[in-house]
Write a protein that holds these residues in place. Structure first.
Motif, PDB file in Angstrom:
ATOM      1  N   LEU A 222      14.624   1.384   5.687  1.00 45.96           N
ATOM      2  CA  LEU A 222      13.285   1.642   6.271  1.00 45.96           C
ATOM      3  C   LEU A 222      13.445   1.984   7.755  1.00 45.96           C
TER       4      LEU A 222
ATOM      5  N   THR B 171       6.095  -2.774   8.315  1.00 47.96           N
ATOM      6  CA  THR B 171       7.427  -2.713   7.707  1.00 47.96           C
ATOM      7  C   THR B 171       7.505  -3.695   6.538  1.00 47.96           C
TER       8      THR B 171
ATOM      9  N   ALA C 225       5.851  -2.169   3.608  1.00 50.93           N
ATOM     10  CA  ALA C 225       6.701  -1.142   2.988  1.00 50.93           C
ATOM     11  C   ALA C 225       7.844  -1.800   2.219  1.00 50.93           C
ATOM     12  N   GLY C 226       8.385  -2.877   2.797  1.00 52.19           N
ATOM     13  CA  GLY C 226       9.497  -3.578   2.160  1.00 52.19           C
ATOM     14  C   GLY C 226       9.076  -4.245   0.856  1.00 52.19           C
TER      15      GLY C 226
END
Lengths: 219, 488
Positions: free
Chosen positions: B102, B282, B285-286
């Motif tokens: 990412l 983040t 998204a993770g």
């Protein structure tokens, strides 16, 4: 050149005017004295023809154009030069800068011409050593001569003076009146002087007395 | 433009008044500049905090999901003998690598902890009045498949990435720390007390005995010695061995000791986030990249604490700027009003000569502008000093507030669990040396320097203050009648 038609002025009460229905004519190349006791309204009359105030009734015409049409600011800038009893010079400037400033504001023909301003001042007895001195360090007579020089440098055809000799001694008074006469006769300007001194008035070409709300011609 | 010349002649002729105006304007601008400098320094400090304080995101087993699963199994099972256990799934490194790709991830550290028994050396014993536990680690749930040794092995990607080392709670005193290149090796870093007690130094080997499976012995090589501060023991929990018995190794060694089924797994993986401000994005998204068996948690407490502190400094600086600007405008306007009153005759003469009123206003504006230019230069020099004084005062005040608030909100051990194994994972994610962010933060010092941008901004403020004060004061000029001034 300058004409008043039905001129009238009052402060608060129309029923008690300072003067009314004044019809006068002032010509180029002539000097005029307006006499009168204190409070009769002669200075107010001068403020009207100098464009510093508006008449309550009637109108003033310069070369047949109404001051309303010309606009008072324009009129003051291009058509009239004023000399005050208290000189009213720029006190943070020298005589030379006073003249140059006035010439610049009025867009005079000689605007920016230091030599011309210097000559005019010299002609009026302001020597080279005084040209760059602060005006506050000049005598009353010298300051009044600077004020007169300022009117001469500007291109205005009408010169009005409010008690120009009020603060001056006899010698300086004579000198100043001589200058006004020269402005009228040599430069072909119309000079109108408001004074309460009959001796000063006597030296002008024409005399008027303001009494009983009317102007009376004396000559 | 004759009014420029008039303005200059006036400023020059009336030196005393000009100096006074310069002093007043300098004082006003100095405080405006101090406010601007503190504000920009606070913004800069917040930016720096993003990299310095950082934030982390930890991938570990989802305890909540595992607990729910255990509860549902428990309710369906009636037999007491087959009571379900809390089973936490080790993190797959392949998942971690996907998350590491990412954009906001700077680096990551794999943590895999276990225990072993000393074979060729004596462990450091601490007399705490408590007997050693032979069960699971403290804080964890006792598991049939786990047993505790006297040596804590912290498997990491690199010691330099762990907070114990980044926060200087532990320091390498000899040799080197564990690096990524140590993967697949038996290299270890041991504590100074353990080393001196056993006369071990860099290059020596020591033997450990596994606590599970065949309980075979394994030789490890000392590549570095570290000194741990005493505070490390706090995170290990009251039942743990002495902190000096903690040795660091590559996570691959820890996995090997735990057993072959742990190959390619970890207790937890900590990702260092590039921009802490985007930590939650983040994390979101993770989460899309992992199954529900795992959980991602973020720890940006340090960044948030610094940000909150700097926000407060910035807010205060903003108030200084605006209050001083408004007060300055009023003060200057009053001075200009008084100045104009004493120059009524001059204005009257200008009007009698036919000068436009706007040019008279422009003359006063130009005069003030000349004053402001000099004041700007003075403020540029003095503003940095005032800014430094005010800034350090503000930061120390803000630090006091922050410390008192973190005392009430901070939790021991951060986001990690205090030591102990749980289920199949020996040594929890929060064992000693784990990469958890501490809430202990130090506010950055404000670096207050005058830049061209600050001066330009100050110039803008100076111009606005001058313009407004002249506009307020020039109402008198616009209403002034020359007759009333000149002919009494």
């Amino acid at each position: 050149m300058l004409r008043t038609e039905g001129l009238g002025y009052w402060y608060q009460d129309k029923e008690q005017p300072l003067f009314q229905d004044i019809n006068l004519e002032f010509e180029e190349g002539q000097s005029y004295a307006i006499l009168g006791h204190s409070g009769t309204g002669k200075t107010t009359f001068l403020s009207l023809i100098a464009g510093l105030d508006k008449p309550r009734e009637g109108d003033i015409f310069l070369n047949d154009r109404s001051l309303k049409q010309i606009g008072l600011t324009n009129y003051r800038r291009h058509d009239v030069a004023i000399v005050f009893q208290a000189y009213n010079l720029f006190n943070y400037m020298s005589p030379l800068n006073n003249l140059l400033t006035a010439m610049a504001i009025t867009n005079a023909r000689h605007a920016g011409d230091r030599g011309y301003a210097q000559r005019v001042l010299n002609d009026l007895g302001i020597g080279d050593e005084l040209l760059t001195r602060n005006v506050q360090r000049l005598s009353g007579g010298q300051q009044q001569r600077v004020a007169i020089a300022r009117t001469m440098c500007c291109d205005a055809k009408l010169v009005v003076a409010d008690e120009p000799t009020g603060n001056l001694d006899e010698d300086n008074t004579k000198e100043v009146i001589d200058q006004f006469q020269r402005i009228a006769h040599d430069q072909q300007k119309c000079v109108i002087i408001v004074t309460h001194e009959p001796d000063v008035a006597a030296r002008c070409d024409h005399q008027y007395r303001l009494e009983n709300k009317q102007f009376v011609q004396l000559d | 433009m004759n009014f420029f010349k008039r303005a200059w002649l006036n400023v020059w002729a009336k030196k005393g008044r000009s100096v006074l105006l310069i002093l007043v304007s300098s004082a006003i601008l100095m405080f405006v500049l101090a406010g601007l400098l503190i504000r920009s320094a606070a913004v800069k400090a917040t930016e720096t905090a993003k990299t310095d304080a950082g934030a982390t995101m930890t991938l570990s087993a989802n305890r909540q999901a595992a607990f729910k699963k255990m509860q549902s199994s428990s309710s369906s099972s009636s037999s007491k003998s087959s009571r379900p256990k809390l089973t936490l799934t080790p993190v797959k490194l392949s998942d971690a690598k996907r998350i590491a790709k990412l954009s906001n991830i700077k680096s990551y550290n794999v943590t895999s902890s276990t225990t072993a028994n000393a074979k060729s050396y004596e462990t450091v014993s601490t007399s705490t009045g408590m007997s050693d536990s032979s069960g699971g680690g403290p804080g964890g749930m006792k598991s049939t498949s786990s047993s505790s040794g006297d040596t804590q092995i912290n498997g990491v990607t690199a010691t330099a990435l762990t907070t114990d080392f980044t926060d200087n709670q532990s320091k390498i005193t000899k040799g080197r720390g564990i690096k990524a290149s140590d993967q697949g090796t038996n290299n270890v870093v041991i504590e100074k007390d353990l080393a001196s007690q056993n006369n071990l130094t860099v290059g020596d080997t020591m033997t450990i005995k596994e606590t599970t499976g065949s309980k075979s012995t394994r030789k490890v090589k000392v590549v570095g010695i570290y000194k741990a501060s005493s505070t490390s023991s706090v995170s290990a929990g009251p039942m743990s061995t002495d902190p000096a018995n903690t040795i660091y190794a590559s996570y691959t060694l820890a996995n090997t000791i735990k057993g072959s089924k742990y190959t390619g797994t970890a207790d937890s993986v900590t990702f260092n986030v590039t921009n802490p401000a985007k930590a939650s994005a983040t994390k979101k998204a993770g989460n899309k990249l992992i199954s529900s068996k795992y959980a991602l948690s973020t720890d940006d407490a340090s960044y948030q604490a610094i940000k909150a502190s700097m926000d407060s400094v910035e807010g205060f600086a903003n108030k200084i700027v605006w209050l001083v600007a408004i007060a300055g405008t009023i003060i200057l306007a009053l001075i200009v009003i008084l100045m104009i009153r004493e120059r009524r005759f001059e204005i009257g003469v200008l009007l009698s000569l036919g000068e436009a009123r706007w040019k008279i206003v422009a003359q006063f504006f130009t005069e003030m502008l000349m004053v402001i230019v000099v004041a700007l230069a003075i403020a540029g020099v003095g503003g940095q000093f005032v800014g430094n004084q005010l800034g350090s005062q503000l930061v120390s005040q803000s630090t006091t507030t922050q410390t008192s608030s973190s005392r009430t909100s901070g939790q021991p051990g951060g986001s990690g669990q205090p030591g102990g194994g749980s289920g199949g994972m020996r040594g929890g994610a929060g064992g000693p040396g784990s990469t958890t962010n501490s809430t202990k933060t130090k506010n950055p010092d404000l670096e207050i320097t005058v830049s061209a941008v600050d001066l330009a901004e100050l110039g803008g403020f100076g111009l606005a203050i001058t313009f407004l004060s002249i506009m307020i004061a020039s109402g008198g000029i616009l209403r002034l009648e020359p007759k009333k001034v000149l002919i009494s």
